[in-house]
Design an enzyme around this catalytic site. Structure first.
Site, PDB file in Angstrom:
ATOM      1  N   LYS A  87     -10.231  -3.217  17.965  1.00 36.72           N
ATOM      2  CA  LYS A  87     -10.554  -2.072  17.118  1.00 36.72           C
ATOM      3  C   LYS A  87     -11.907  -1.499  17.548  1.00 36.72           C
ATOM      4  O   LYS A  87     -12.919  -2.206  17.587  1.00 36.72           O
ATOM      5  CB  LYS A  87     -10.602  -2.561  15.667  1.00 36.72           C
ATOM      6  CG  LYS A  87     -10.299  -1.497  14.655  1.00 36.72           C
ATOM      7  CD  LYS A  87     -10.155  -2.165  13.292  1.00 36.72           C
ATOM      8  CE  LYS A  87      -9.932  -1.189  12.192  1.00 36.72           C
ATOM      9  NZ  LYS A  87      -9.951  -1.848  10.880  1.00 36.72           N
TER      10      LYS A  87
HETATM   11  C1  E4P Z   1      -9.098   0.290   8.399  1.00 37.01           C
HETATM   12  O1  E4P Z   1      -8.505  -0.406   9.207  1.00 37.01           O
HETATM   13  C2  E4P Z   1     -10.084  -0.211   7.445  1.00 37.01           C
HETATM   14  O2  E4P Z   1     -10.146  -1.608   7.524  1.00 37.01           O
HETATM   15  C3  E4P Z   1      -9.766   0.082   6.027  1.00 37.01           C
HETATM   16  O3  E4P Z   1      -8.467   0.519   5.806  1.00 37.01           O
HETATM   17  C4  E4P Z   1     -10.861   0.632   5.194  1.00 37.01           C
HETATM   18  O4  E4P Z   1     -10.416   0.753   3.872  1.00 37.01           O
HETATM   19  P1  E4P Z   1     -11.429   1.020   2.656  1.00 37.01           P
HETATM   20  O5  E4P Z   1     -11.804   2.452   2.717  1.00 37.01           O
HETATM   21  O6  E4P Z   1     -10.605   0.702   1.445  1.00 37.01           O
HETATM   22  O7  E4P Z   1     -12.591   0.111   2.875  1.00 37.01           O
END
Ligand code: E4P
Length: 219
Positions: A87
Site C-alpha cells: 500500500k
Molecule cells: C483504507 O484502506 C483505509 O484503511 C481506510 O479505509 C480508512 O478508513 P477510515 O476513514 O474509516 O479511517
C-alpha cells in the site's frame, strides 16, 4: 463485489473469515497502532499472521515517503507472503513506486485517493487497486460515493485493469451504494459487514416460524 475488512484486529479478521464472505484485508498505520503493534519485527510478524488467517489479498502500508524507502519497505513486505499488496500513498514518489512495483509484478494499493485525477494517475502507473476514501469525503460534506462512480466510469472507458477499492466505508448503505455503481471491492469495519445481515422482518419471521413449529410439536 469483493469484501475486504479494514482492520488489523486478528479476532475480527477471524470472525469475518468464518462468516465465509471475506475476500481480503486492508490495514493502515493507524489500524496497526490501534492494535498496539509497533517495531519493525512485530509489524512484519503481524502481517504474516493476517496472511495466515485469510484467503485473499492483504494490504500492508509503507511508512517511507521517499521512492527509495517505499521500494525497500515494499519489497520486504512483498517477500512475506504472496497475499501481500504493498500500500503506497498518492504522492509523486508514490506514483513512481507504483510503476516500479508494477514492472516487478508486485501487487499495489494506492491509498489516500480523494479525486478522479489521482485515481487516473494511479491506474496509468499500474496500481493493482486504488483506494478512494468514501467516509472521509462524506465527513467534509463531499459525496464520497459520487467519486467512486466517477472513477468506475473512467476506468471502464479505457479498460484499466486497476480495481476500484472503495475504502473508508463506514456503514451498510455505503456497501450497497458501492455495489450498485460497480465498485470492484469495498473495505470497511466488521460492523458494516455484519449490519448487512439485519432486518426486523427476518427476526420476527424467524421467531414466528419457530413458535409455530413448537406449537405444532406440542399437539
Ligand atoms: C483504507 O484502506 C483505509 O484503511 C481506510 O479505509 C480508512 O478508513 P477510515 O476513514 O474509516 O479511517
Amino acid at each position: 463485489m469483493k469484501f475486504f475488512i479494514d482492520t488489523a484486529n486478528l479476532a475480527e479478521i477471524r470472525e469475518a473469515q468464518e462468516l465465509g464472505v471475506l475476500d481480503g484485508v486492508t490495514t493502515n498505520p493507524s489500524l496497526m497502532a490501534k492494535e498496539g503493534i509497533t517495531g519493525k519485527a512485530n509489524i512484519l510478524h503481524h502481517y504474516k499472521a493476517i496472511c495466515d488467517l485469510v484467503d485473499g489479498d492483504v494490504s500492508a502500508e509503507v511508512i517511507g515517503v521517499t521512492l527509495h524507502d517505499m521500494i525497500r519497505e515494499g519489497e520486504e513486505l512483498a517477500e512475506l507472503d504472496d497475499k501481500i499488496v504493498v500500500k503506497v500513498p498518492m504522492i509523486k514518489e508514490g506514483v513512481k513506486a507504483l510503476k516500479y512495483f508494477s514492472e516487478k509484478g508486485i501487487k499495489t494499493n494506492c491509498t489516500l485517493i480523494f479525486s478522479a485525477g489521482q485515481a487516473l494517475l494511479a491506474a496509468k502507473a499500474g496500481a493493482t487497486y486504488v483506494s478512494p476514501f468514501v467516509g472521509r469525503l462524506d465527513d467534509i460534506s463531499t459525496d464520497g460515493i459520487a467519486l467512486i462512480e466517477q472513477i468506475v466510469t473512467i476506468y471502464r472507458n479505457y479498460n484499466y485493469e486497476t480495481e476500484v477499492l472503495a475504502a473508508s466505508v463506514r456503514h451498510p448503505m455505503h456497501i450497497i451504494q458501492c455495489a450498485e455503481i460497480g465498485a470492484d471491492v469495498m473495505t470497511g469495519p466488521l460492523s458494516a459487514i455484519t449490519a448487512l445481515l439485519n432486518h426486523p422482518l427476518t427476526d420476527s419471521g424467524l421467531a414466528k416460524f419457530l413458535a409455530d413449529h413448537q406449537k405444532a410439536g406440542a399437539k
